[in-house]
Design a protein around this motif. Structure first.
Motif: not given
Length: 313
Positions: A194-219
């Motif tokens: 889900s978007e919420a789960a993806m964002l949670s994983e993104l933030q968790s990985r980034m907190a430890d500067e680990e690699p991650i790839i996600v589909p995202l959009w703007q805004p």
């Protein structure tokens, strides 16, 4: 003398009849007419119970409550229903829903458009240009294009050859499946969540500067809060410069609920990416979607008046 009395009586009766006719204004039963909440120009509410489906993506979560509250100001009862993209399109096309707030055209929802284009009406855009792409943290300096994923053993093993996605029915997920084929990314898989789960994983990985790839959009608030970069897409699988995020209605919406149709026309004239960003930031700072919408309308009474003036209650 008698002739004069009779003439005066006739004139008096005639005047009384004319007066009653002028004051009546009712129907055959003498009841006053109802305009169902219409304005002086005849824009009636029509059907007042509206179903508005939306997907659980950041932008739709932000603007749908705003649309709902504006329509409620006019006198509508709005049932905003969270669904997946396919159900959003099919319910509008069938007439079970009045309109949607999250069409992504021409790229992301291309398959839905090809299926339903004869059964829907495009009302206008919330956002004129909304780029989509595979996205990574900016500290992944050696990854700048989707092509950089091809045969990249070190990166693949570090993320278990997995792209962390959102709900499976989302158009951007279909784009990503296509990208895996077109860029020959045979070792890679797309994980649904889900978007919420993806964002949670993104933030968790980034907190430890680990690699991650996600589909995202703007805004999206993530680009304001996190240091991210979109990967180049030479084949333009994700639509090049970006999709238009719009409102799409059933073909009977204007006839069924004329005042709501007018509200949406006015709303879409003014709504832009700056407004959406304001809502997204408020929500990310802790406000509920409904409270963010209420606060926006409280802060912008001139817009609320413009969108509702002369309509409904």
């Amino acid at each position: 003398m008698i002739k004069n009395v009779k003439l005066f009586s006739f004139i008096s009766v005639l005047a009384l009849v004319m007066l009653l006719a002028a004051c009546g204004g009712g129907d055959e039963d003498g009841a006053g007419s109802e305009d169902n909440g219409g304005d002086s120009d005849g824009t009636e509410l029509g059907e007042t119970s509206l179903t508005v489906p939306y997907v659980a993506w950041a932008g739709a979560l932000a603007r749908t409550p705003l649309v709902k509250q504006v329509l409620e100001e006019v006198g509508y009862d709005v049932n905003d229903t969270q669904v997946e993209a396919g159900a959003m399109w099919s319910s509008v096309a069938s007439g079970d829903a009045a309109f949607m707030t999250a069409s992504w055209l021409p790229a992301t929802h291309q398959s839905y458009w090809e299926q339903y284009e004869d059964d829907v009406e495009v009302l206008g855009n919330f956002v004129d240009q909304a780029p989509l792409a595979l996205t990574v943290p900016s500290y992944m300096e050696d990854v700048n294009s989707i092509e950089d994923l091809q045969g990249n053993e070190e990166l693949g093993e570090s993320v278990d050859w997995t792209i962390t996605g959102i709900d499976s029915g989302a158009g951007i997920m279909q784009n990503t499946e296509t990208a895996l084929e077109e860029y020959d990314l045979d070792n890679w898989t797309l994980q649904s969540s889900s978007e919420a789960a993806m964002l949670s994983e993104l933030q968790s990985r980034m907190a430890d500067e680990e690699p991650i790839i996600v589909p995202l959009w703007q805004p999206h608030w993530a680009f304001a809060e996190l240091d991210l970069k979109m990967l180049e897409d030479p084949l333009e699988i994700y639509g090049g410069d970006g999709d238009e995020i719009g409102a799409v209605a059933s073909t009977t919406f204007a006839e069924d609920s004329p005042a709501a149709y007018e509200v949406m026309q006015r709303f879409l004239e003014d709504y832009d990416q700056e407004m959406e960003n304001e809502l997204l930031v408020a929500i990310n700072d802790g406000a509920s979607e409904e409270d963010a919408a209420s606060q926006f309308l409280e802060d912008n009474p001139d817009l609320l008046e413009k969108w509702t003036e002369g309509l409904g209650e």
